[in-house]
Design a protein around this motif. Structure first.
Motif, PDB file in Angstrom:
ATOM      1  N   THR A   1       0.831  -1.208   0.000  1.00 34.13           N
ATOM      2  CA  THR A   1       0.000   0.000   0.000  1.00 34.13           C
ATOM      3  C   THR A   1       0.860   1.251   0.000  1.00 34.13           C
ATOM      4  OG1 THR A   1      -1.764  -1.151   1.214  1.00 34.13           O
ATOM      5  CG2 THR A   1      -1.809   1.255   1.227  1.00 34.13           C
TER       6      THR A   1
ATOM      7  N   TYR B   1       3.922   1.499  -1.093  1.00 35.24           N
ATOM      8  CA  TYR B   1       4.573   1.591  -2.399  1.00 35.24           C
ATOM      9  C   TYR B   1       3.619   2.206  -3.420  1.00 35.24           C
ATOM     10  CZ  TYR B   1       6.506   0.189  -6.900  1.00 35.24           C
ATOM     11  OH  TYR B   1       6.971   0.201  -8.185  1.00 35.24           O
ATOM     12  N   TYR B   2       2.366   1.762  -3.413  1.00 32.04           N
ATOM     13  CA  TYR B   2       1.389   2.303  -4.366  1.00 32.04           C
ATOM     14  C   TYR B   2       1.166   3.794  -4.131  1.00 32.04           C
ATOM     15  CZ  TYR B   2      -2.995   3.127  -6.809  1.00 32.04           C
ATOM     16  OH  TYR B   2      -3.962   3.634  -7.641  1.00 32.04           O
TER      17      TYR B   2
ATOM     18  N   GLU C   1       4.292   5.803  -5.247  1.00 35.38           N
ATOM     19  CA  GLU C   1       4.643   5.746  -6.662  1.00 35.38           C
ATOM     20  C   GLU C   1       3.502   6.138  -7.599  1.00 35.38           C
ATOM     21  OE1 GLU C   1       7.616   5.152  -7.903  1.00 35.38           O
ATOM     22  OE2 GLU C   1       8.532   4.829  -5.943  1.00 35.38           O
ATOM     23  N   ARG C   2       2.251   5.998  -7.147  1.00 33.22           N
ATOM     24  CA  ARG C   2       1.135   6.129  -8.077  1.00 33.22           C
ATOM     25  C   ARG C   2       0.151   7.249  -7.731  1.00 33.22           C
ATOM     26  NH1 ARG C   2       2.936   3.250 -12.389  1.00 33.22           N
ATOM     27  NH2 ARG C   2       3.709   1.226 -11.731  1.00 33.22           N
ATOM     28  N   THR C   3       0.334   7.951  -6.638  1.00 31.96           N
ATOM     29  CA  THR C   3      -0.617   8.981  -6.245  1.00 31.96           C
ATOM     30  C   THR C   3       0.053  10.339  -6.150  1.00 31.96           C
ATOM     31  OG1 THR C   3      -0.277   8.738  -3.851  1.00 31.96           O
ATOM     32  CG2 THR C   3      -1.866   7.246  -4.898  1.00 31.96           C
TER      33      THR C   3
ATOM     34  N   LYS D   1       3.785  11.601  -4.701  1.00 32.82           N
ATOM     35  CA  LYS D   1       4.697  12.447  -5.472  1.00 32.82           C
ATOM     36  C   LYS D   1       5.021  13.728  -4.708  1.00 32.82           C
ATOM     37  CE  LYS D   1       3.098  10.604  -9.886  1.00 32.82           C
ATOM     38  NZ  LYS D   1       4.278   9.766 -10.081  1.00 32.82           N
TER      39      LYS D   1
END
Length: 290
Positions: free
Chosen positions: A153, A155-156, A159-161, A165
């Motif tokens: 979670t 990591y997501y 890296e993805r939100t 960032k």
């Protein structure tokens, strides 16, 4: 073979908890450059609040959720009331502030709760699982699975939100992050809240195995810090690797050498890392020009 497997399972279980504590250290350090030695108290709060809420008749899942919420609130208050007002202070001053917060939380827990050891029931029963001569407690699987879920979670999110960032941008350059519209104060507050939630989850998962009390956070904070240093402070992957390695070192050291020195291994790891590889196993060397 069965003995080796038993030590391996025990080491991974304890190491998963150390990894979660180290992740809390890493998340805060990554966003704010603060080493938060109150991280262990979030683990204590997770276990103690769940125990007392469950004893009061709250269903276990809701008691666990309540414990996470309480820990997050405490983490946010720690940032707003102690860290934010000390903006611009030296690293040593910030470390002393977090140590003071740890002492305060420990004393408050002693008053609000008690000085006794407490245990939660295992989430899926206590019937052991036999595997190649080794005995696995079902709660160990919850610990390993829960730790893996938290890591994935995180990591997501990173890296993805947009929040992730923003954390990365804040860690890289706060001034530049401000210039592109990132609310740095909010990002730091979220980092403290997130680290508190991770610590509380670790406390909830491990309490059915190791018990909990008002003062369990101190040693866990030191071991989590050792794990973060071993893997590389500020590196989430390093935190996981360092936690698992430290757990395995403790387990095999206690099994094949002596359990007397089990807790000393974390301090030996800190010293070894500082002398041999200050950047950690997967950390990067940095050069600062002054």
């Amino acid at each position: 073979m069965s003995e080796l497997l038993q030590f391996l399972i025990s080491g991974l279980t304890v190491g998963a908890v150390y990894a979660l504590v180290a992740l809390g250290f890493t998340l805060v350090y990554h966003a704010s450059d603060v080493v938060n030695f109150a991280q262990g108290e979030f683990v204590m709060l997770g276990g103690m609040v769940t125990v007392f809420a469950y004893a009061a008749g709250v269903p276990l899942p809701l008691a666990a959720l309540l414990a996470v919420i309480v820990a997050v609130v405490v983490g946010l208050l720690l940032y707003w009331l102690a860290i934010a007002p000390a903006r611009g202070a030296s690293a040593v001053s910030l470390i002393i502030i977090t140590i003071g917060a740890s002492i305060l939380l420990r004393g408050a827990a002693q008053i609000v709760f008690d000085k006794q050891f407490h245990k939660l029931p295992a989430f899926s029963g206590e019937t052991p699982i036999h595997l190649f001569g080794a005995v696995i407690q079902p709660q160990s699987l919850w610990v390993l699975g829960g730790a893996a879920l938290v890591v994935l979670t995180l990591y997501y999110v990173m890296e993805r939100t947009l929040i992730g960032k923003a954390v990365v941008a804040t860690a890289a350059n706060r001034l530049a992050a401000r210039l592109v519209g990132v609310n740095v104060a909010t990002v730091m507050a979220l980092a403290f809240g997130g680290s508190a939630a991770i610590g509380a989850i670790a406390g909830i998962l491990i309490t059915p195995i190791t018990l909990t009390s008002y003062d369990v956070g101190t040693l866990l904070a030191l071991k989590g810090f050792a794990a973060a240093m071993l893997g590389g402070m500020g590196n989430p992957l390093g935190a996981v690797i360092g936690g698992l390695l430290l757990g395995l070192l403790e387990s095999f050291g206690a099994g094949y050498v002596s359990s007397t020195y089990k807790d000393a291994i974390a301090f030996i790891v800190i010293l070894a890392v500082l002398f041999v590889a200050p950047q950690g196993l997967v950390g990067r060397r940095t050069v600062e020009r002054v």
